[in-house]
Design a protein around this motif. Structure first.
Motif, PDB file in Angstrom:
ATOM      1  N   GLN A   1       0.825  -1.216   0.000  1.00  0.00           N
ATOM      2  CA  GLN A   1       0.000   0.000   0.000  1.00  0.00           C
ATOM      3  C   GLN A   1       0.853   1.258   0.000  1.00  0.00           C
ATOM      4  OE1 GLN A   1      -3.287  -0.147   3.059  1.00  0.00           O
ATOM      5  NE2 GLN A   1      -2.712  -2.299   2.995  1.00  0.00           N
TER       6      GLN A   1
ATOM      7  N   GLN B   1       0.156   4.569  -5.758  1.00  0.00           N
ATOM      8  CA  GLN B   1      -0.654   5.793  -5.695  1.00  0.00           C
ATOM      9  C   GLN B   1      -2.108   5.521  -6.088  1.00  0.00           C
ATOM     10  OE1 GLN B   1       0.651   8.583  -4.509  1.00  0.00           O
ATOM     11  NE2 GLN B   1       2.622   7.518  -4.314  1.00  0.00           N
TER      12      GLN B   1
ATOM     13  N   LYS C   1      -4.856   0.841  -3.983  1.00  0.00           N
ATOM     14  CA  LYS C   1      -4.535   1.033  -2.554  1.00  0.00           C
ATOM     15  C   LYS C   1      -5.673   0.517  -1.683  1.00  0.00           C
ATOM     16  CE  LYS C   1      -1.933   5.220  -1.108  1.00  0.00           C
ATOM     17  NZ  LYS C   1      -0.657   4.784  -0.861  1.00  0.00           N
ATOM     18  N   GLN C   2      -6.894   0.879  -2.075  1.00  0.00           N
ATOM     19  CA  GLN C   2      -8.082   0.501  -1.300  1.00  0.00           C
ATOM     20  C   GLN C   2      -8.299  -1.022  -1.342  1.00  0.00           C
ATOM     21  OE1 GLN C   2     -11.804   1.929  -2.879  1.00  0.00           O
ATOM     22  NE2 GLN C   2     -12.433   2.763  -0.890  1.00  0.00           N
TER      23      GLN C   2
ATOM     24  N   GLU D   1       4.005  -0.087  -9.590  1.00  0.00           N
ATOM     25  CA  GLU D   1       2.597  -0.463  -9.493  1.00  0.00           C
ATOM     26  C   GLU D   1       2.356  -1.824 -10.162  1.00  0.00           C
ATOM     27  OE1 GLU D   1      -0.035   2.968  -8.902  1.00  0.00           O
ATOM     28  OE2 GLU D   1      -0.816   2.342 -10.855  1.00  0.00           O
TER      29      GLU D   1
END
Ligand SMILES: [Fe+2]
Length: 172
Positions: A35, A39, A44-45, A101
């Motif tokens: 996390q 970005q 992330k969630q 990412e």
């Protein structure tokens, strides 16, 4: 820890549950680290949500072990630890945000496949041993892993398309 002799199918079952229990703990740590590396709010969630789910999954495994009068052996899931370390290596290689990412998503996808393999196997085993309640708890975990994998695949497809578009733009 001095290793205990493993002689029965039940010993192996407990060992495999302990390995998955360790894997959940390592993946909770990996999801926390991941996390901080990304970005993308959706990613992330998703990672945060699955981190919480994984904590509950570890508790479900503890409950399965308890029902058998056992507790998790303090072993390390080397497969999960390997995936965690591989992601750390990329993170420490001065990656661009896009590469980082992509590596987080790929690492998370691999960890889901690892867990899905483990739970699929243990659900079958619990059913075969007539341990219906244990099978149901493990099935809950399996379902969450499958849902998470699907979310990650969707995000991965989006990232891959973006990467392809970027590669196309820089090639022309
Ligand atoms: Fe999990």
């Amino acid at each position: 820890m001095p290793s205990m002799p493993m002689t029965t199918p039940q010993d192996l079952f407990v060992h495999e549950l302990s390995d998955l229990h360790s894997g959940e703990g390592i993946i909770v740590q990996m999801l926390g680290e991941a996390q901080a590396l990304v970005q993308n709010p959706q990613l992330k969630q998703g990672l945060a949500k699955h981190q919480q789910e994984s904590e509950q999954q570890a508790k479900n495994i503890e409950q399965v072990l308890q029902m058998m009068g056992q507790q998790a052996h303090p072993i390390t899931c080397h497969a999960a630890e390997g995936l965690r370390q591989s992601l750390q290596e990329v993170a420490q290689s001065q990656p661009s945000p896009e590469v980082l990412e992509g590596a987080v998503v790929a690492g998370a996808i691999k960890s889901e496949h690892l867990e899905i393999a483990g739970y699929t196997h243990l659900v079958k085993k619990a059913q075969a041993m007539g341990q219906t309640e244990a099978a149901q708890l493990l099935q809950q975990n399996l379902q969450q892993e499958q849902d998470m994998l699907q979310q990650l695949e969707t995000i991965s497809d989006q990232l891959t398309q973006q990467m392809a578009a970027m590669a196309g733009a820089s090639a022309s």
